[in-house]
Design a protein around this motif. Structure first.
Motif, PDB file in Angstrom:
ATOM      1  N   ARG A  63       1.994  19.875   7.869  1.00 22.78           N
ATOM      2  CA  ARG A  63       2.489  18.965   6.795  1.00 22.78           C
ATOM      3  C   ARG A  63       1.696  18.022   6.538  1.00 22.78           C
ATOM      4  O   ARG A  63       1.654  17.316   5.680  1.00 22.78           O
ATOM      5  CB  ARG A  63       3.929  18.764   7.305  1.00 22.78           C
ATOM      6  CG  ARG A  63       4.624  17.972   6.246  1.00 22.78           C
ATOM      7  CD  ARG A  63       6.111  17.668   6.532  1.00 22.78           C
ATOM      8  NE  ARG A  63       7.123  18.777   6.958  1.00 22.78           N
ATOM      9  CZ  ARG A  63       8.214  18.706   7.417  1.00 22.78           C
ATOM     10  NH1 ARG A  63       8.928  17.219   7.606  1.00 22.78           N
ATOM     11  NH2 ARG A  63       8.876  19.645   7.747  1.00 22.78           N
ATOM     12  N   TYR A  64       1.264  17.253   7.748  1.00 25.43           N
ATOM     13  CA  TYR A  64       0.575  16.010   7.772  1.00 25.43           C
ATOM     14  C   TYR A  64      -1.019  16.377   8.476  1.00 25.43           C
ATOM     15  O   TYR A  64      -1.210  15.898   9.706  1.00 25.43           O
ATOM     16  CB  TYR A  64       1.218  14.969   8.658  1.00 25.43           C
ATOM     17  CG  TYR A  64       2.555  14.746   8.190  1.00 25.43           C
ATOM     18  CD1 TYR A  64       2.771  14.142   6.969  1.00 25.43           C
ATOM     19  CD2 TYR A  64       3.595  15.397   8.898  1.00 25.43           C
ATOM     20  CE1 TYR A  64       4.040  13.914   6.311  1.00 25.43           C
ATOM     21  CE2 TYR A  64       4.908  14.973   8.325  1.00 25.43           C
ATOM     22  CZ  TYR A  64       5.322  14.442   7.120  1.00 25.43           C
ATOM     23  OH  TYR A  64       6.282  14.137   6.658  1.00 25.43           O
ATOM     24  N   PRO A  65      -1.888  17.184   7.768  1.00 22.35           N
ATOM     25  CA  PRO A  65      -3.200  17.428   8.645  1.00 22.35           C
ATOM     26  C   PRO A  65      -3.984  16.220   8.708  1.00 22.35           C
ATOM     27  O   PRO A  65      -4.959  16.246   9.473  1.00 22.35           O
ATOM     28  CB  PRO A  65      -3.864  18.343   7.430  1.00 22.35           C
ATOM     29  CG  PRO A  65      -3.177  17.942   6.175  1.00 22.35           C
ATOM     30  CD  PRO A  65      -1.847  17.737   6.581  1.00 22.35           C
ATOM     31  N   SER A 119       4.685   1.575   8.548  1.00 19.67           N
ATOM     32  CA  SER A 119       3.553   2.493   8.698  1.00 19.67           C
ATOM     33  C   SER A 119       4.246   3.903   8.040  1.00 19.67           C
ATOM     34  O   SER A 119       5.033   4.473   8.770  1.00 19.67           O
ATOM     35  CB  SER A 119       3.085   2.605  10.201  1.00 19.67           C
ATOM     36  OG  SER A 119       2.351   3.916  10.373  1.00 19.67           O
ATOM     37  N   ALA A 120       3.075   4.410   7.380  1.00 19.19           N
ATOM     38  CA  ALA A 120       3.471   5.841   6.771  1.00 19.19           C
ATOM     39  C   ALA A 120       3.429   6.727   7.769  1.00 19.19           C
ATOM     40  O   ALA A 120       4.086   7.844   7.779  1.00 19.19           O
ATOM     41  CB  ALA A 120       2.419   6.052   5.873  1.00 19.19           C
ATOM     42  N   GLU A 140       0.814  -1.151  -0.015  1.00 19.09           N
ATOM     43  CA  GLU A 140       0.058  -0.131   0.117  1.00 19.09           C
ATOM     44  C   GLU A 140       0.911   1.211  -0.012  1.00 19.09           C
ATOM     45  O   GLU A 140       0.550   2.289  -0.655  1.00 19.09           O
ATOM     46  CB  GLU A 140      -1.002   0.028   1.128  1.00 19.09           C
ATOM     47  CG  GLU A 140      -1.903  -0.768   1.011  1.00 19.09           C
ATOM     48  CD  GLU A 140      -3.124  -1.024   2.302  1.00 19.09           C
ATOM     49  OE1 GLU A 140      -2.741  -0.065   3.243  1.00 19.09           O
ATOM     50  OE2 GLU A 140      -4.137  -1.271   2.191  1.00 19.09           O
ATOM     51  N   SER A 141       1.866   1.258   0.840  1.00 17.19           N
ATOM     52  CA  SER A 141       3.012   2.246   0.879  1.00 17.19           C
ATOM     53  C   SER A 141       3.446   2.796  -0.483  1.00 17.19           C
ATOM     54  O   SER A 141       3.500   3.892  -0.938  1.00 17.19           O
ATOM     55  CB  SER A 141       3.834   2.027   1.896  1.00 17.19           C
ATOM     56  OG  SER A 141       3.278   2.233   3.280  1.00 17.19           O
ATOM     57  N   SER A 142       3.785   1.554  -1.396  1.00 14.29           N
ATOM     58  CA  SER A 142       4.775   1.958  -2.258  1.00 14.29           C
ATOM     59  C   SER A 142       3.600   2.348  -3.307  1.00 14.29           C
ATOM     60  O   SER A 142       4.197   3.061  -4.244  1.00 14.29           O
ATOM     61  CB  SER A 142       5.147   0.584  -2.961  1.00 14.29           C
ATOM     62  OG  SER A 142       4.220  -0.405  -3.204  1.00 14.29           O
ATOM     63  N   PHE A 143       2.318   1.969  -3.436  1.00 13.38           N
ATOM     64  CA  PHE A 143       1.397   2.247  -4.645  1.00 13.38           C
ATOM     65  C   PHE A 143       0.674   3.706  -4.159  1.00 13.38           C
ATOM     66  O   PHE A 143       0.341   4.535  -4.985  1.00 13.38           O
ATOM     67  CB  PHE A 143       0.498   1.137  -4.886  1.00 13.38           C
ATOM     68  CG  PHE A 143       0.907   0.297  -5.628  1.00 13.38           C
ATOM     69  CD1 PHE A 143       0.844   0.439  -7.059  1.00 13.38           C
ATOM     70  CD2 PHE A 143       1.481  -0.850  -5.386  1.00 13.38           C
ATOM     71  CE1 PHE A 143       1.555  -0.679  -7.937  1.00 13.38           C
ATOM     72  CE2 PHE A 143       2.130  -1.817  -5.994  1.00 13.38           C
ATOM     73  CZ  PHE A 143       2.018  -1.833  -7.199  1.00 13.38           C
ATOM     74  N   ARG A 183      -2.177   9.125   6.994  1.00 11.03           N
ATOM     75  CA  ARG A 183      -3.412   9.639   7.851  1.00 11.03           C
ATOM     76  C   ARG A 183      -3.487   8.470   8.698  1.00 11.03           C
ATOM     77  O   ARG A 183      -3.137   7.257   8.648  1.00 11.03           O
ATOM     78  CB  ARG A 183      -4.520   9.508   6.706  1.00 11.03           C
ATOM     79  CG  ARG A 183      -4.740   8.249   6.274  1.00 11.03           C
ATOM     80  CD  ARG A 183      -5.911   8.414   5.157  1.00 11.03           C
ATOM     81  NE  ARG A 183      -5.869   9.185   4.023  1.00 11.03           N
ATOM     82  CZ  ARG A 183      -6.510  10.510   3.759  1.00 11.03           C
ATOM     83  NH1 ARG A 183      -7.322  10.718   4.575  1.00 11.03           N
ATOM     84  NH2 ARG A 183      -6.111  11.007   2.652  1.00 11.03           N
ATOM     85  N   GLY A 184      -4.596   9.017   9.623  1.00 11.06           N
ATOM     86  CA  GLY A 184      -4.834   7.914  10.658  1.00 11.06           C
ATOM     87  C   GLY A 184      -4.220   8.511  12.203  1.00 11.06           C
ATOM     88  O   GLY A 184      -3.696   9.551  12.278  1.00 11.06           O
TER      89      GLY A 184
END
Length: 334
Positions: free
Chosen positions: A117-119, A280-281, A80-83, A91-92
């Motif tokens: 940067r990460y809303p 985890s992103a 998922e992270s790569s795509f 998010r999350g």
């Protein structure tokens, strides 16, 4: 059934050793967690968990399924992270823990930039020094100062901690200024303690390439970095605190550095997180952000001189960008 979801729920129950704690960390009703695990067992036609009123244990089949599930879930996160990485921002919910003074003085003032940067990251920030069970308590990563023990967590060194030995002018006028380490025997310290046993931390000095520990008498002991420094400001004795906390008081003259020729050891600042969350992103975004924040702080950024003096990140590794360590039980540093 949703096998990927069932795997995640089952893995969290195993890691937290509780249906209730798993439900809390997953933000699900407990009843739904129970139904999902029971449905997974029915789907696999085998019992994965042995439940009693007081314990929750894996069956042999459950242990094998858990081990393979963790690998599968990591692969899913990686895919998922790569795509999605280029198209969707992290998010999350992200739960982070760090030392109180570090969080209040260094991280909190910069959190506006993190949110801009990460809303889409919902950050839960815990401030404290006590040892934590990351997985069981649902914590994604922690910031710790000091040499860590060896285990199955991952640590990334993001900066260096510089300490300083200080006392107030009022204390020094009354007790005199120590000129050697031996003269500390005639002085009083404010002690710092930690852990359930209330272990007292000695003062530490670098002398002739080695670390010398000094255990001093004192009538006051605290377990909070800001209270520790405040005790010195009030003339209660000598303390060894962080330079970034003491700097304003050193510049104003409210505190005086003593024994500057024998400095406290430089210690690593690390971000620690579980293996099964290293892709985890959201965790990666926070780790990169805080590493950048520390990199631009003059009293915590790595320099050749500071790195040469810095103690190892863990007891079994001299230095690495990412290494295995045992938990987040670094000794808290004021």
């Amino acid at each position: 059934m949703d096998i990927a979801l069932a795997m995640r729920v089952f893995a969290r129950v195993v890691e937290t050793k509780s249906f209730t704690r798993a439900a809390e960390t997953l933000d699900m009703p407990r009843a739904r967690v129970t139904v999902i695990v029971q449905g997974l067992e029915a789907h696999l036609r085998t019992r994965l968990l042995q439940r009693t009123t007081r314990s929750l244990n894996l069956t042999p089949d459950g242990a094998a399924y858990y081990e393979r599930s963790v690998r599968v879930l990591a692969d899913i996160d990686d895919i998922e992270s790569s795509f999605l990485g280029k198209e969707r921002a992290p998010r999350g919910k992200l739960r982070v823990d760090m030392p109180g003074a570090f969080g209040r003085l260094i991280v909190m003032p910069a959190l506006g930039g993190f949110h801009e940067r990460y809303p889409d990251i919902d950050l839960m920030l815990g401030l404290g020094d006590k040892p934590l069970e990351l997985v069981q308590e649902g914590i994604d990563c922690v910031v710790r100062i000091g040499t860590l023990q060896d285990s199955t967590l991952v640590a990334r060194r993001v900066g260096v901690y510089q300490g300083v030995t200080v006392a107030s002018p009022a204390y020094l006028r009354k007790a005199g200024t120590p000129r050697t380490l031996d003269e500390l025997a005639n002085h009083r310290a404010v002690n710092y303690y930690w852990g359930r046993a209330g272990r007292i931390m000695p003062l530490m000095f670098e002398k002739d390439g080695e670390v010398v520990e000094m255990r001093m008498q004192g009538s006051v002991a605290v377990n909070d970095a800001e209270a520790y420094l405040l005790s010195a400001l009030n003339g209660l004795g000598i303390v060894q605190g962080s330079r970034f906390m003491a700097l304003p008081y050193l510049e104003s003259g409210a505190l005086v550095e003593i024994l500057p020729q024998w400095k406290p050891p430089t210690l690593p600042i690390s971000v620690v997180y579980p293996h099964n969350r290293h892709l985890s992103a959201t965790v990666r975004a926070f780790v990169d952000w805080i590493a950048d924040l520390i990199r631009h702080h003059p009293l915590m950024s790595s320099t050749p001189e500071a790195d040469a003096r810095c103690r190892p990140t863990s007891i079994d590794a001299q230095d690495a960008d990412a290494i295995d360590v045992a938990g987040d039980e670094a000794e808290p540093i004021a």
